[in-house]
Design a protein around this motif. Structure first.
Motif, mmCIF file in Angstrom:
data_model
loop_
_atom_site.group_PDB
_atom_site.id
_atom_site.type_symbol
_atom_site.label_atom_id
_atom_site.label_comp_id
_atom_site.label_asym_id
_atom_site.label_seq_id
_atom_site.Cartn_x
_atom_site.Cartn_y
_atom_site.Cartn_z
ATOM 1 N N SER A 92 0.828 -1.208 0.000
ATOM 2 C CA SER A 92 0.000 0.000 0.000
ATOM 3 C C SER A 92 0.861 1.256 0.000
ATOM 4 C CB SER A 92 -0.913 0.002 1.230
ATOM 5 O OG SER A 92 -1.778 -1.123 1.212
ATOM 6 N N ARG A 146 -0.773 4.823 -1.794
ATOM 7 C CA ARG A 146 -0.734 6.159 -1.204
ATOM 8 C C ARG A 146 -0.941 7.265 -2.233
ATOM 9 N NH1 ARG A 146 1.362 5.383 4.040
ATOM 10 N NH2 ARG A 146 0.240 3.502 4.653
ATOM 11 N N MET A 147 -0.589 7.010 -3.469
ATOM 12 C CA MET A 147 -0.765 8.026 -4.518
ATOM 13 C C MET A 147 -2.243 8.288 -4.827
ATOM 14 S SD MET A 147 0.255 5.889 -7.975
ATOM 15 C CE MET A 147 1.748 5.201 -7.289
ATOM 16 N N PHE A 148 -3.121 7.392 -4.348
ATOM 17 C CA PHE A 148 -4.548 7.568 -4.598
ATOM 18 C C PHE A 148 -5.255 8.293 -3.452
ATOM 19 C CE2 PHE A 148 -3.321 3.979 -7.253
ATOM 20 C CZ PHE A 148 -3.879 4.334 -8.473
ATOM 21 N N GLY A 149 -4.473 8.821 -2.499
ATOM 22 C CA GLY A 149 -5.035 9.640 -1.430
ATOM 23 C C GLY A 149 -5.942 8.871 -0.492
ATOM 24 N N PRO A 150 -7.011 9.524 -0.008
ATOM 25 C CA PRO A 150 -7.909 8.889 0.970
ATOM 26 C C PRO A 150 -8.522 7.578 0.472
ATOM 27 C CG PRO A 150 -8.339 11.248 0.820
ATOM 28 C CD PRO A 150 -7.396 10.923 -0.286
ATOM 29 N N GLY A 180 -7.154 5.397 -1.520
ATOM 30 C CA GLY A 180 -6.135 4.366 -1.383
ATOM 31 C C GLY A 180 -5.979 3.921 0.055
ATOM 32 N N ARG A 181 -6.042 4.882 1.006
ATOM 33 C CA ARG A 181 -5.905 4.518 2.426
ATOM 34 C C ARG A 181 -7.090 3.680 2.891
ATOM 35 N NH1 ARG A 181 -3.690 9.718 2.672
ATOM 36 N NH2 ARG A 181 -5.653 10.663 3.355
ATOM 37 N N GLN A 237 -15.235 6.961 -6.909
ATOM 38 C CA GLN A 237 -14.272 6.729 -5.831
ATOM 39 C C GLN A 237 -14.542 5.399 -5.131
ATOM 40 O OE1 GLN A 237 -15.088 10.462 -3.776
ATOM 41 N NE2 GLN A 237 -12.970 11.147 -4.139
#
Length: 861
Positions: free
Chosen positions: A474, A479-483, A485-486, A777
């Motif tokens: 991850s 992490r490049m996908f922001g919230p 991705g988290r 999203q």
């Protein structure tokens, strides 16, 4: 009855989820049943063929090769005299006797010099037409051959190569070449698995196939009415009396059994290999079924709690889940049996495409096949659901007051982690021990144990690894996908046990892919490295189906731009050692002295070139150690069909390397002094060295020389390396195709996990949508979660597989294959491909989540 009703209701309520798990059962059972039906059908095909082609009693020369064994290396079959016909006719119970000729050391080419032989590995057979052939064939066009310029061909070969009546064919034998026109076509009454058959008149067959008149390869005896085959066999044996030791007499059943045995090993290898892949698919399917039922139980926690509160016992809840699994197993297995029969038919069509003809008329479905398939499917499914069923039975009535799922669902037990570490450590020790072994046979046992233990260990410890590896993946990717991705990362970490099981399913197939890729690449790299070091010849001449005939050999020796031409012939001999012991059936490599330059071998004593001196030879290092031999020892060598020679041991070759490992060398000229010319073997492989600076001209000249011999091929070292690579590549592609079944099941596991996870998080998804998360999203979050799970499984599988492959290569190094090569392009491609597998698996779950009604989702209890 209440348990059954509850189970049926729950099963139908989740039929979409069950369908995905059922696919895993269907595929696994189909592979097992398809394999059994396919192998049984092949056995039936060969049984019918052998029964139809065997006469009541067959008489062969004592030295005739058994069915399936390599025939005489002279290129001419063993024969018996025509006078034996009169002897056999005198036996009681004999109705008729025919002299028959059959040879598989032939090549037949059309007018365009195209080989008419099958490409499937089946033989090209040539012989004379007899009445016994009418048992298995009938002339459907033209007539039987009547002279030296006529030939009759089987209908399958005619259709395959678009041959026509009157077309001229050229037949190449050890005795020479001759041409004949097609005057007849004979059709098999039973299925011909792929052999190409050519018939000539008896005199032509004797002269051209045997190189002698008044000889036959066997006698076909027809029993008179009232006499059994065994009675006729006994009678024939008595009639031959003193000559009986020179012949082999067999009944139809004995001949058919011998033929069946010759193909039995091939069929068994094929059968068990395919069943092995079916077992892998079953293993992967177990993870899918466990995950499905675990998630269904977790989603029904409150429901089960209510059932417990109103009086259902633990056993009833447990049985309810197991009955659902039973229904799944029964339905999946029934469909799997049907799909297996379809798969068998498909395999038959596929085999027909590569030259092995199989007819659906011979389709054989033994009663054991559906029973085995059903039993395996049901038992495996119920066993896989046992742990989730136990978990369901432990749900307390108080669970009715809690939200769906419990905090403990996401925890990986310390005991499980400890067991996983112990198993993995034991497996790692097994792999280490295998790598340190002195003999490949000893190390293979430790390798097998290490593979099994590390695989089980990784499966058990998967949830612990998931906690760490998902975070690492991850950090690099999500992490490049922001919230979004988290959130995908947290969803994957929410239940490490589920993530570990889903990733493990993919891990198994990819581990095998990685292991075989490493082994295959290492084999090619090792062979290529040894080729560069050992082979001094510029060109290698090999035969596809027929050893190099004397006529072709003479042409090759006269090829322009060639500085020397080297022959290599294999001849059998019995060696009497200095201690008086005899090594029977040793194979000697008889070659020209230039062989020492064309294939350089290290020696531990003496010089390789000395082995080609007068009355000299060499042996391999292991043979010398076993029999306490040293340079200078005298060995008595009794050549097959030749005289006994006393040869001096002039060299002991090293076992370091894989080319000609353990070979015993002797000069061809030495062998020719003790073996009659008509018993000298044909050349199996030849080498040629070009005149300096004339490599291109020599290559073209050799190609031109062999232009009329489609069964031989000339390769320079580049060609030879490429052919090695292609052979290994074809084998690996076939294995990858079979492993694809397990990977498909693993993908279904990811789909099922995500789909059930979406249902489990319905209310959560509704709340996220309510506070502003868009459909796009949401779908991205689910796809990223799927990618992380797939990459987690890929990392485990590829890492584990490369470890297995590296250990296997250390064992291969003991056999001379010393180069370890990791096929990084393949490994990287598979890893990246796993990400796309994750994206593909998430398409439907993500689409369904995106269409979810927000208010209904929030209202979900």
């Amino acid at each position: 009855m209440t348990v059954l009703k509850t189970s049926m209701r729950n099963f139908l309520a989740h039929k979409g989820r069950m369908a995905l798990s059922a696919v895993a059962v269907v595929l696994s059972v189909a592979f097992v049943c398809g394999t059994l039906v396919f192998s049984d059908t092949m056995s039936t095909t060969f049984d019918k063929l052998f029964a139809a082609t065997s006469s009541d009693v067959t008489v062969k020369p004592k030295d005739a090769a058994d069915e399936g064994d390599e025939g005489p290396k002279t290129g001419k079959p063993e024969t018996l005299p025509a006078s034996a016909i009169a002897q056999v006719k005198k036996a009681d119970g004999v109705k008729s006797v025919e002299g028959a000729i059959t040879s598989d050391s032939v090549t037949v080419a059309d007018s365009d010099n195209k080989n008419m032989g099958p490409s499937s590995g089946a033989p090209t057979l040539a012989g004379n037409w007899t009445k016994n052939d009418l048992r298995s064939m009938e002339i459907t066009s033209g007539h039987a051959p009547r002279g030296p310029t006529e030939v009759m061909v089987d209908a399958d070969t005619v259709d395959k190569h678009n041959l026509k009546m009157g077309e001229e064919l050229r037949t190449i034998t050890a005795a020479g070449d001759f041409k004949a026109k097609i005057v007849g076509i004979a059709t098999f009454k039973v299925t011909n698995p792929g052999a190409a058959v050519f018939y000539f008149d008896t005199e032509t067959a004797q002269r051209e196939l045997l190189g002698a008149t008044g000889r036959f390869t066997h006698l076909s005896v027809t029993a008179a009415n009232g006499f059994s085959d065994q009675q006729v066999k006994d009678s024939v044996t008595r009639t031959l009396a003193g000559d009986a030791a020179a012949y082999k007499v067999k009944t139809q059943k004995e001949s058919a059994d011998e033929s069946r045995k010759s193909v039995g090993s091939f069929l068994d290898v094929m059968k068990y290999a395919m069943l092995g892949f079916a077992g892998i698919a079953f293993l992967v399917g177990i993870f899918l079924i466990i995950n499905t039922f675990s998630m269904l139980v977790a989603q029904r926690t409150r429901e089960i709690g209510l059932m417990r509160a109103i009086g259902s016992s633990r056993k009833q809840v447990n049985r309810s889940v197991l009955v659902e699994a039973l229904l799944l197993g029964v339905i999946g297995s029934i469909l799997g049996v049907g799909a297996g029969i379809g798969l068998a038919v498909g395999l038959m069509k596929l085999m027909s495409g590569v030259g092995m003809e199989l007819s659906t008329k011979d389709l054989t479905i033994a009663w054991t096949t559906p029973v085995v398939g059903m039993a395996l499917g049901i038992i495996v499914t119920v066993l896989a659901a046992y742990l989730p069923a136990r978990r369901a039975g432990k749900v307390s009535p108080m669970a009715a007051l809690r939200e769906v799922g419990t905090p403990s669902d996401g925890k990986s037990s310390a005991l499980r982690a400890l067991i996983g570490l112990v198993l993995t450590g034991a497996g790692g020790f097994g792999l280490y021990t295998a790598g340190q072994a002195d003999k490949a046979s000893e190390g293979s046992l430790f390798l097998g144990g290490g593979v099994v233990l590390t695989l089980i260990g990784f499966v058990v410890i998967g949830p612990v690894l998931a906690r760490f590896m998902v975070r690492v993946i991850s950090a690099v990717i999500l992490r490049m996908f922001g919230p979004v991705g988290r959130m995908a990362e947290r969803n994957a970490l929410r239940n490490p046990r589920r993530t570990g099981a889903t990733g493990a399913a993919l891990m198994i197939g990819l581990a095998l892919v990685a292991c075989l890729s490493v082994v295959g690449s290492s084999m090619v790299a090792s062979a290529t490295d040894e080729l560069d070091k050992s082979v001094g010849a510029d060109f290698i001449i090999q035969a596809d189906s027929q050893n190099i005939t004397a006529k072709a050999e003479k042409k090759l020796a006269k090829t322009p731009y060639i500085s020397h031409f080297t022959r290599n012939k294999e001849i059998d001999a019995d060696l009497t050692l200095p201690d008086g012991k005899t090594a029977k059936g040793a194979s000697l490599s008889a070659a020209d002295p230039t062989y020492a330059k064309d294939l350089r071998r290290d020696t531990v004593a003496g010089e390789q070139s000395a082995a080609y001196g007068k009355n000299a030879m060499s042996v391999g290092e292991n043979f010398a150690k076993k029999h306490h031999l040293k340079v200078g020892d005298e060995l008595k060598v009794a050549f097959d069909h030749g005289r006994t020679a006393e040869l001096k041991l002039a060299a002991i070759t090293s076992e370091d390397g894989s080319f000609d490992k353990g070979a015993m060398y002797v000069n061809i000229a030495t062998v020719e002094r003790y073996v009659p010319a008509d018993r000298m073997p044909l050349t199996g492989i030849a080498f040629a060295k070009a005149v300096d600076g004339k490599q291109d001209e020599a290559y073209k000249a050799l190609k031109d020389t062999l232009a009329t011999y489609p069964q031989y091929k000339v390769q320079d070292q580049t060609d030879f390396k490429q052919s090695l690579k292609d052979q290994v590549g074809q084998m690996l592609n076939m294995v990858y195709g079979l492993l694809g079944l397990a990977i498909i099941v693993a993908i279904l596991g990811v789909v099922n996990t995500l789909a059930l996870s979406v249902v489990e998080r319905t209310r959560e998804i509704g709340l996220m949508r309510a506070i502003g998360l868009s459909r796009r999203q949401l779908r991205r979050m689910i796809r990223l979660e799927s990618v992380v799970i797939a990459l987690f499984g890929a990392l485990l599988g590829l890492g584990l597989g490369m470890g297995w492959g590296a250990t296997a290569q250390k064992l291969l190094a003991l056999e001379g294959l010393k180069v370890l090569e990791i096929p990084w392009p393949t490994i990287i491609t598979v890893f990246i491909g796993s990400a796309f597998v994750g994206l593909f698996a998430a398409l439907v779950p993500a689409f369904r989540a995106g269409r979810m009604n927000v208010l209904n989702a929030i209202a979900t209890d």
